[in-house]
Every structure is written in structure tokens, then in C-alpha cells.
Design a protein around this motif. Structure first.
Motif, PDB file in Angstrom:
ATOM      1  N   HIS A   1      16.951  76.189-111.527  1.00  0.00           N
ATOM      2  CA  HIS A   1      16.611  77.270-112.462  1.00  0.00           C
ATOM      3  C   HIS A   1      15.863  76.684-113.654  1.00  0.00           C
ATOM      4  O   HIS A   1      15.838  75.476-113.861  1.00  0.00           O
ATOM      5  CB  HIS A   1      17.881  77.980-112.948  1.00  0.00           C
TER       6      HIS A   1
ATOM      7  N   ASP B   1      15.736  77.396-117.910  1.00  0.00           N
ATOM      8  CA  ASP B   1      16.442  78.110-118.984  1.00  0.00           C
ATOM      9  C   ASP B   1      15.405  78.733-119.917  1.00  0.00           C
ATOM     10  O   ASP B   1      14.948  78.092-120.858  1.00  0.00           O
ATOM     11  CB  ASP B   1      17.368  77.147-119.732  1.00  0.00           C
TER      12      ASP B   1
ATOM     13  N   HIS C   1      15.512  72.569-113.000  1.00  0.00           N
ATOM     14  CA  HIS C   1      16.548  71.540-112.893  1.00  0.00           C
ATOM     15  C   HIS C   1      17.748  72.124-112.144  1.00  0.00           C
ATOM     16  O   HIS C   1      17.855  73.350-112.009  1.00  0.00           O
ATOM     17  CB  HIS C   1      16.956  71.011-114.284  1.00  0.00           C
TER      18      HIS C   1
HETATM   19 FE   LIG Z   1      19.989  74.787-117.140  1.00  0.00          FE
END
Ligand SMILES: [Fe+2]
Ligand SMILES: O=C(O)CCC(=O)C(=O)O
Length: 323
Positions: free
Chosen positions: A197, A199, A253
Motif C-alpha cells: 500500500h 500511505d 511498501h
Molecule cells: Fe504504511
């Protein structure tokens, strides 16, 4: 490429091939990393946070292929590690902080004081079920996993100890203005994982993100801005601090695997560590973790789990409200 490599590391049937995984304890053998000099002329600030080794001994690394990623290899003292682990287990998952525990599966007593109720479980089965159910807690601005948006009305206080710790690392890395405003503590029983994903929920995506690892070792994948790019695998061990800054802040990551390889120290604390006073931590807890009887349940927990504290700034500089 990212998903394929994630799958390979995650596969339970195989022991992962660690030859291509960056190990910060063997830095010379690895051309993927280079040493990074830190500006540690902040000794006064440091003295006010017990539980950290002297900064002149810290080892810090950058990744050649992932600009913006910085790893500080465990700057904590053994007592410091125990302090943050027990904060994450005993204190942070309590109201007004939010936890993932499902109300249909756990009653209010467990959802409001999971650690205490875990110690009171009568059967092995109940203990194990309750233990592995805790997967995250949020505080500061609560991360909304569905909408991926923060909301001014959804906040709980950000703990002063963790805030100070993050601001110290931020200032050493040159981010004097960093404001810790949202945290997720992730709990990873061995066998669990976190898929790839980015962020991107924070309106402020230029502030760095601080990530602390405790307990068992993680294989951490850091990729690029698209899933096509080949990720680099890193070993994150207990105490490691990973910073995602600059370009890497918005890179894919994941945590495909937790390795059960960290021996938890369950002996008396080494005498030579200078862990003298200060007012930035809960000093009663800081004392208590040196008591083996007190520390035992925490030590048992991390014998087969990893904990990650993930801290972000939400607001842009000068911004006072979200909505
Ligand atoms: Fe993350
Ligand atoms: O557990 C980790 O190291 C990473 C956690 C993470 O990426 C997140 O909480 O967004």
C-alpha cells in the motif's frame, strides 16, 4: 513485480531466502545500502529522553535505490525497548484510543482494556484467541480504514512520550517542524502480514513518516511509486527506526512476513546502560520494566509477535483544521 515478491516472501510453505534481504547488521556485505551521517549535536534534548543509547554510537543507513528511506539500527537501550513495548501493549490500546477488536466477538471489558483482560484469560484457547485478535490501535487523528480520510471530530490525545520521541528523531534528521499528529500501532502475530500500500491519507504528504519496530523481525518491502517497480526487501529488527521521507514517502511498501528469530532478553537488565531520569516518559513504568516478574507477560507476547508504531503528520504547515 511487487505483488509477486510479496507472495514469495509470504508463502508459508517455504523458508524465505534471506540472501537478497538487506541486513543492517551486515552493512559492508551489501551494496544496496550506504552509511548515513547524522547530525547528533542534540545531546541536551537526548538527555531528556531516557531509554536511548548515546547518539554517537547510532548506526544509520540509506538505501541506494530508494532515496528518502533512512534506517537507524536500534538506538534504544534494553530498558528503552521494554518501555515502548509495554506502552504499546498495556496503555496505547485503551480508550479514547480506537482498537480493531470486533464488538460481536469481544465484550466491552476486553475492548476497553485488552491487555488486562488477556492476563485474566482462563483457558489457553481463550488466551490465544484474545492475543492474536489485537491488530491495531489508532490515536491522535484516527485513521479511518474505510474512507481513508481523517476527520477533526475523530481524534484522541497524542501521548506526550511518543510525541517527544518522534520530534527528537525528526530534529536529528533535520525536520525541526515535524508534528506527530496521527499514530497507528500495528500488532503482528507470527504468520500475519500487511499487504502492499501507499500511505496517502494525510493531507501533508511531504512530512516524513516515522516507523518503529519492536519484538520479532519483519521482512519489509520498499518499492517505488508503481507496483511494476521491483521492491527491495529489508530486515527490520527490534528497535529499528525507519523513516520514509522525500520521494519514498509515497512509495509502495508491505510486510510480507514476520520471522521468529529474535531472542527476547528475559534476564536482568545490563548494568552499564545510562538510563537516568527525565520527565518525558512514564518513569514508574520505566522503573517497573526492570522487574522480571513485571516484564514476563510482555516478554512472552513478543516471543512470537512484532509491534510497529507508525507516526505521521496530518496537517500542512500552518493548517489548523482539516474540514
Ligand atoms: Fe504504511
Ligand atoms: O509494520 C510496518 O513496518 C509498516 C506498517 C505500515 O506500513 C502502516 O501502518 O502503514
Amino acid at each position: 513485480m511487487f505483488k509477486l515478491i510479496f507472495k514469495q516472501f509470504k508463502a508459508k510453505s517455504s523458508t524465505p531466502d534471506l540472501n537478497d534481504v538487506v541486513n543492517f547488521d551486515k552493512p559492508l556485505k551489501d551494496d544496496k545500502i550506504c552509511e548515513h551521517r547524522l547530525n547528533t549535536c542534540h545531546k541536551e534534548d537526548l538527555q531528556r529522553i531516557p531509554g536511548l543509547k548515546s547518539p554517537s554510537t547510532w548506526r544509520c543507513y540509506k538505501l541506494r535505490n530508494h532515496p528518502g528511506i533512512v534506517v537507524i539500527r536500534n538506538p534504544f537501550t534494553e530498558r528503552g525497548l521494554r518501555y515502548w513495548i509495554s506502552r504499546c501493549l498495556r496503555d496505547y490500546p485503551r480508550p479514547p484510543n480506537i482498537v480493531n477488536l470486533n464488538e460481536r466477538l469481544f465484550d466491552e471489558t476486553v475492548r476497553s482494556d485488552w491487555w488486562k483482560e488477556l492476563q485474566r484469560c482462563q483457558s489457553k484457547e481463550d488466551f490465544q484467541r484474545t492475543k492474536v485478535a489485537m491488530r491495531w490501535t489508532t490515536f491522535g487523528y484516527h485513521h479511518d480504514w474505510d474512507t481513508k480520510h481523517y476527520d477533526d471530530r475523530m481524534q484522541s490525545p497524542f501521548p506526550e512520550d511518543l510525541s517527544r520521541l518522534c520530534r527528537l528523531f525528526a530534529s536529528i534528521l533535520g525536520y525541526e517542524e515535524f508534528k506527530p499528529e496521527a499514530a497507528i500501532v500495528n500488532y503482528y502475530p507470527v504468520g500475519s502480514s500487511l499487504s502492499g500500500h501507499v500511505d496517502y491519507s494525510e493531507p501533508n504528504q511531504s512530512a516524513p513518516l516515522f516507523s518503529f519496530s519492536f519484538g520479532q523481525t519483519a521482512i519489509f518491502l520498499i518499492g517505488g511509486k508503481s507496483l511494476e517497480e521491483t521492491p527491495t526487501a529489508l530486515l527490520l529488527q527490534s528497535g529499528d527506526v525507519l523513516i520514509m521521507s522525500g520521494e519514498s514517502r509515497l512509495c509502495y511498501h508491505a510486510v510480507p512476513r514476520i520471522l521468529k528469530d529474535h531472542k527476547t532478553l528475559n534476564s536482568a537488565l545490563p548494568k552499564d546502560e545510562d538510563d537516568s531520569g527525565g520527565d518525558s516518559l512514564d518513569m514508574d513504568l520505566f522503573e517497573q520494566v526492570g522487574n522480571l516478574h513485571f516484564w514476563q507477560p510482555f516478554s512472552d507476547y513478543i516471543a512470537d509477535s512484532r509491534i510497529n508504531i507508525n507516526v505521521r503528520q496530518v496537517l500542512k504547515p500552518g493548517q489548523l483544521l482539516l474540514n
